[in-house]
Design an enzyme around this catalytic site. Structure first.
Site, PDB file in Angstrom:
ATOM      1  N   ARG A 271      10.398   4.945   5.527  1.00  0.00           N
ATOM      2  CA  ARG A 271      10.767   6.357   5.424  1.00  0.00           C
ATOM      3  C   ARG A 271      11.256   6.902   6.765  1.00  0.00           C
ATOM      4  O   ARG A 271      12.176   7.728   6.818  1.00  0.00           O
ATOM      5  CB  ARG A 271       9.577   7.159   4.916  1.00  0.00           C
TER       6      ARG A 271
ATOM      7  N   ARG B  80       0.867  -1.183   0.000  1.00  0.00           N
ATOM      8  CA  ARG B  80       0.000   0.000   0.000  1.00  0.00           C
ATOM      9  C   ARG B  80       0.902   1.232   0.000  1.00  0.00           C
ATOM     10  O   ARG B  80       1.248   1.745   1.065  1.00  0.00           O
ATOM     11  CB  ARG B  80      -0.895   0.017   1.241  1.00  0.00           C
TER      12      ARG B  80
ATOM     13  N   ASP C   2       2.344   5.042  -0.437  1.00  0.00           N
ATOM     14  CA  ASP C   2       1.858   6.391  -0.169  1.00  0.00           C
ATOM     15  C   ASP C   2       1.974   7.273  -1.401  1.00  0.00           C
ATOM     16  O   ASP C   2       2.552   6.891  -2.420  1.00  0.00           O
ATOM     17  CB  ASP C   2       2.683   7.036   0.959  1.00  0.00           C
TER      18      ASP C   2
END
Length: 249
Positions: free
Chosen positions: A198, A50, A52
């Site tokens: 991240r 999924r 971003d």
């Protein structure tokens, strides 16, 4: 009904992520609309990850269920024709068993994060890498990264909007290497928390710039507190690289 497994490559820059969003375009929406134009059927795209807004993919594994009698190669060609000019390509397509699921059958996910370690502005890699002009000590970054490998509570590296039931994950790999002006961080696990990669990259970058000690990454992990996070790296440098599945599926 036939289940088709797709391998998707995409530039995430113009999309609000892979999954459908109410407030902007998504990769899922683009592929589903292309599939409707090919088959006349409403179908849902399921994917291994999924991503971003702004995150890219080299080989995202996904699947569609389609009633129309169509060969995998023809479906791939037709989807690619209807996806233009969106920066999405179906690079592989095959028929899989009905119980194969792009997300739930997946046993491993791999990402790479690209840092362009140079002062000159990016041209070809604009929006495709995080530019840091300060020289990075990639060896110190790699040493710091090893404290995150293994089974841990990754609350510090978890987005406040993460929907995972538990912050406990097993990180199988977190390696840092330099290739010329580029520093690459390779991350592998069965699954990741929202923003985990991240967030880890952001803290490693602080080590590389000399703003954090090597030990501070482990200290941030042990804090189990989002407030201990030093920096969240931007989405532009993150790529979904690979999804792994059991050999017999």
């Amino acid at each position: 009904m036939t289940r088709f497994a797709l391998t998707l490559e995409f530039d995430g820059t113009p999309f609000f992520g892979l999954q459908r969003q109410a407030d902007g375009p998504s990769v899922q929406q683009a592929v589903e609309e292309a599939a409707f134009r090919v088959t006349g059927e409403e179908t849902r795209l399921h994917s291994a990850g999924r991503t971003d807004t702004g995150v890219h993919a080299l080989a995202m594994r996904s699947h569609l269920d389609i009633q129309k009698d169509i060969e995998p190669f023809r479906l791939m060609e037709a989807l690619n024709a209807h996806l233009r000019p969106d920066p999405i390509a179906v690079t592989a397509c095959e028929i899989v068993p009905d119980d194969w699921h792009a997300r739930f059958s997946c046993i491993g996910r791999a990402y790479v994060y690209r840092i362009a370690n140079r002062r000159a502005p990016l041209t070809l890699d604009r929006d495709r890498a995080w530019q840091l002009g300060t020289p990075l000590d990639h060896e110190a970054m790699h040493r710091a990264a090893q404290s995150l490998v293994g089974l841990h509570d990754f609350t510090t590296f978890r987005s406040a909007h993460c929907q995972a039931e538990s912050p406990v994950k097993t990180l199988d790999r977190l390696d840092v290497e330099r290739q010329g002006e580029e520093v690459r961080i390779h991350a592998e696990a069965r699954s990741f928390l929202h923003h985990q990669v991240r967030s880890m990259v952001g803290c490693l970058a602080l080590v590389g710039m000399g703003r954090w000690r090597v030990e501070q990454v482990a200290e941030a992990l042990e804090a189990r507190d989002r407030q201990a996070l030093g920096l969240n790296a931007p989405s532009c440098g993150l790529y979904f690289v690979r999804a792994s599945y059991p050999a017999n599926t």
